[in-house]
Design a protein around this motif. Structure first.
Motif, short mmCIF file in Angstrom:
data_model
loop_
_atom_site.label_atom_id
_atom_site.label_comp_id
_atom_site.label_asym_id
_atom_site.label_seq_id
_atom_site.Cartn_x
_atom_site.Cartn_y
_atom_site.Cartn_z
N VAL A 174 89.85 49.86 33.85
CA VAL A 174 89.29 48.51 33.69
C VAL A 174 87.80 48.45 34.07
O VAL A 174 87.05 47.63 33.55
N PHE A 181 91.14 57.43 25.15
CA PHE A 181 89.99 57.28 26.05
C PHE A 181 89.04 58.47 25.89
O PHE A 181 87.82 58.31 25.89
N VAL A 187 86.67 57.99 23.04
CA VAL A 187 85.49 57.13 23.21
C VAL A 187 84.53 57.71 24.25
O VAL A 187 83.63 57.03 24.73
N VAL A 194 85.25 59.40 27.30
CA VAL A 194 85.63 59.55 28.70
C VAL A 194 86.07 61.00 28.95
O VAL A 194 86.76 61.60 28.12
P1 ADP Z 1 85.53 45.25 25.81
O1 ADP Z 1 84.24 45.75 25.25
O2 ADP Z 1 85.83 43.83 25.49
O3 ADP Z 1 85.71 45.56 27.26
P2 ADP Z 1 86.90 47.42 24.43
O4 ADP Z 1 87.88 47.27 23.31
O5 ADP Z 1 85.61 48.12 24.19
O6 ADP Z 1 86.72 45.97 25.03
O7 ADP Z 1 87.63 48.19 25.60
C1 ADP Z 1 88.85 47.73 26.06
C2 ADP Z 1 89.10 48.34 27.41
O8 ADP Z 1 89.26 49.74 27.26
C3 ADP Z 1 87.93 48.18 28.37
O9 ADP Z 1 87.97 47.00 29.13
C4 ADP Z 1 88.16 49.35 29.24
O10 ADP Z 1 89.22 49.06 30.10
C5 ADP Z 1 88.63 50.40 28.30
N1 ADP Z 1 87.51 51.21 27.77
C6 ADP Z 1 86.93 51.13 26.58
N2 ADP Z 1 85.95 52.03 26.45
C7 ADP Z 1 85.90 52.67 27.61
C8 ADP Z 1 85.09 53.72 28.11
N3 ADP Z 1 84.10 54.27 27.40
N4 ADP Z 1 85.33 54.14 29.34
C9 ADP Z 1 86.33 53.61 30.05
N5 ADP Z 1 87.11 52.63 29.64
C10 ADP Z 1 86.90 52.17 28.44
#
Ligand code: ADP
Ligand code: ADP
Length: 217
Positions: free
Chosen positions: A153, A183, A186, A188
């Motif tokens: 989060v 994850f 994207v 991580v």
């Molecule tokens: P938002 O931009 O509204 O937070 P996203 O769809 O981009 O929504 O991401 C949803 C959730 O997934 C984020 O709140 C986070 O918990 C997780 N998340 C997304 N991208 C990442 C990242 N690069 N690293 C860590 N957590 C991520």
């Protein structure tokens, strides 16, 4: 991004859990950590997250040498790490939503943005419809997904998971692995331990194998 340089860990009492380990994990890599119970997998993850300190050698995470860091500096390193603990560590007297909110509360995240973040994380793991539930009412697989929502989060750059599929049926375990993969996709850096290697083999990722605190082949 994660570098171990001749790292050993001896617990009080004299047990050597890790013996002179050197390896590195690149930014954005997804790596598995395998080995039987007692091999040192949890210890390795605890050194990365600063929960335990190396007895000797250097543990470098996000360019910070944890072995030289003062305890007061650790929270800043931890902000970039998400951890899925082996024993869940969920708060069973708080709702699903509040469990995921907790890490944001701890880092003092802006309240308005926080609620949106919590829902985004719950959405990502498929639990948005359960935000008002209590964790005890969730299935084992759902509780594990809740742990993952809580671990991501705050958008960590490193995600660590200690035997996240240990108590799950194979189908649920594969779901969880797919989630970790999302994850990784994207950007991580993901490090996952398991004693069951069959789950890892399908993924074609690097597997670090430990046995009695050393690399095994
Ligand atoms: P938002 O931009 O509204 O937070 P996203 O769809 O981009 O929504 O991401 C949803 C959730 O997934 C984020 O709140 C986070 O918990 C997780 N998340 C997304 N991208 C990442 C990242 N690069 N690293 C860590 N957590 C991520
Ligand atoms: P794994 O996660 O692979 O099961 P661990 O890292 O939990 O392995 O444990 C490695 C070894 O270190 C085990 O023999 C365990 O008993 C020992 N160990 C783990 N934590 C402690 C501790 N806090 N104090 C003493 N020994 C420990």
């Amino acid at each position: 991004m994660i570098q171990f340089d001749q790292v050993s860990k001896r617990y009080p009492g004299g047990f050597d859990a890790l013996k002179n380990l050197s390896f590195s994990i690149e930014n954005g890599e997804m790596v598995f950590l395998a080995g039987p119970s007692g091999a040192g997998k949890s210890t390795l993850l605890k050194l990365v997250s600063g929960i335990e300190r190396a007895t000797s050698g250097n543990v470098i995470v996000n360019r910070q040498n944890l072995s030289q860091l003062r305890a007061s500096q650790l929270p800043y390193v931890r902000q970039h790490i998400g951890i899925v603990f082996q024993d869940h560590k969920l708060l069973y007297d708080r709702s699903v939503f509040d469990n995921v909110m907790l890490p944001l509360d701890i880092i003092g995240f802006d309240r308005r943005d926080a609620a949106r973040r919590v829902r985004a994380a719950l959405d990502k793991v498929g639990l948005l419809n359960k935000e008002k539930s209590m964790p005890i009412g969730l299935s084992g697989g759902e509780q594990q997904r809740l742990c993952i929502a809580r671990a991501v989060v705050h958008r960590p750059s490193i995600l660590l998971a200690d035997e996240p599929s240990a108590n799950l049926d194979r189908a649920y375990a594969l779901d969880i692995m797919e989630l970790f993969k999302s994850f990784h996709q994207v950007g991580v850096t993901v490090l996952i331990s398991a004693h069951d290697e069959t789950l890892m083999e399908d993924y074609g990722r690097r597997i670090i194998r430990l046995r009695e605190g050393q690399f095994a082949s």
